[in-house]
Design an enzyme around this catalytic site. Sequence first.
Site, PDB file in Angstrom:
ATOM      1  N   LYS A  41       0.833  -1.204   0.000  1.00 59.83           N
ATOM      2  CA  LYS A  41       0.000   0.000   0.000  1.00 59.83           C
ATOM      3  C   LYS A  41       0.869   1.256   0.000  1.00 59.83           C
ATOM      4  O   LYS A  41       0.601   2.215  -0.734  1.00 59.83           O
ATOM      5  CB  LYS A  41      -0.946  -0.024   1.209  1.00 59.83           C
ATOM      6  N   GLN A  97      -5.056  -2.063   9.237  1.00 61.34           N
ATOM      7  CA  GLN A  97      -4.860  -3.387   8.643  1.00 61.34           C
ATOM      8  C   GLN A  97      -5.465  -4.460   9.555  1.00 61.34           C
ATOM      9  O   GLN A  97      -5.234  -4.466  10.759  1.00 61.34           O
ATOM     10  CB  GLN A  97      -3.358  -3.629   8.432  1.00 61.34           C
ATOM     11  N   ASP A 135     -11.330   1.880   3.205  1.00 65.88           N
ATOM     12  CA  ASP A 135     -11.603   0.448   3.021  1.00 65.88           C
ATOM     13  C   ASP A 135     -13.089   0.197   2.727  1.00 65.88           C
ATOM     14  O   ASP A 135     -13.449  -0.862   2.223  1.00 65.88           O
ATOM     15  CB  ASP A 135     -11.263  -0.312   4.315  1.00 65.88           C
TER      16      ASP A 135
END
Length: 282
Positions: free
Chosen positions: A52, A96, A119
């Site tokens: 990322k 995460q 997300d």
Amino acid sequence: MKIISGKELAAKLKKNMAKDVSTYMARFGRLPKLSVILVGEDPGSVSYVTGKAKACQEVGILNNTIRFTDTITEAELLKKIEELNSDNTVDGILVQLPLPKHINESRIIEAIEKNKDVDGFHPLNVAALWNKNDCILPCTPKGIIKLLKSENIEIKGKNTVVIGRSNIVGLPVGKLLLDENATVTITHSRTQNLPQVASEADILVVAIGKPKFVTPDFVKQGAVVIDVGVNRDIETGKLCGDVDFEACAEKTSFITKVPGGVGPMTICCLIENTLECFLKHL
Ligand code: GUN
């Protein structure tokens, strides 16, 4: 049979985004910024987060990865999220997953400011998606639809089967396929006659998290197979998908490979979501 390369499509889309971003400083006076929180040392998570950060660099946006040891308390993590929520230079926040067991994942996701939830995991984003309202689309499902469209694969009216019903992939990809006017069957490890059900699919999306779970008896001749699996091959230690690629590929019209298939598209859509959040909240 054609292998759909997520790596190639992601590279092309990132290049286009980089071109756009190169005009942002002059137009808006600042650059988009993605903050990523990583708790612990899980090698899979470390590798995701590294990917990322690299993608942010490629596109020319700012990124800070904030690392904590897995002894961090839920309260400390919530405090960091609060800080990022109120930081006007931060456009996207990603925690995460998975988190250590002593931390309540839902509580953490709910704490992220909805408009910075790149997300698309916040319950308000999920609700907006299912209510057909404006929302931030979850990255992996969004990436899968882009992959299909890039190959001009017709989705409308097609019989699609999703194997897996997770909040991150199975359920939302089913919803996005429905929105494209496919007929959708969502299946799982307890579905009866799963190979037979799967082998009726024109488009088969597999996100079950089991190496080589899908064998040729799951695949209709000429089907499109999208492999979302991210597993370690027990023998070789290498990254592998949920589909026995070698055995299934020749039966398909299009198939994705792991690595180089859906994974790069997930990251590409994450960057796209960050740009969307930035542009919306200037
Ligand atoms: N863990 C596995 N996939 C994902 C993802 O897409 N986002 C986050 N935050 N964690 C993950």
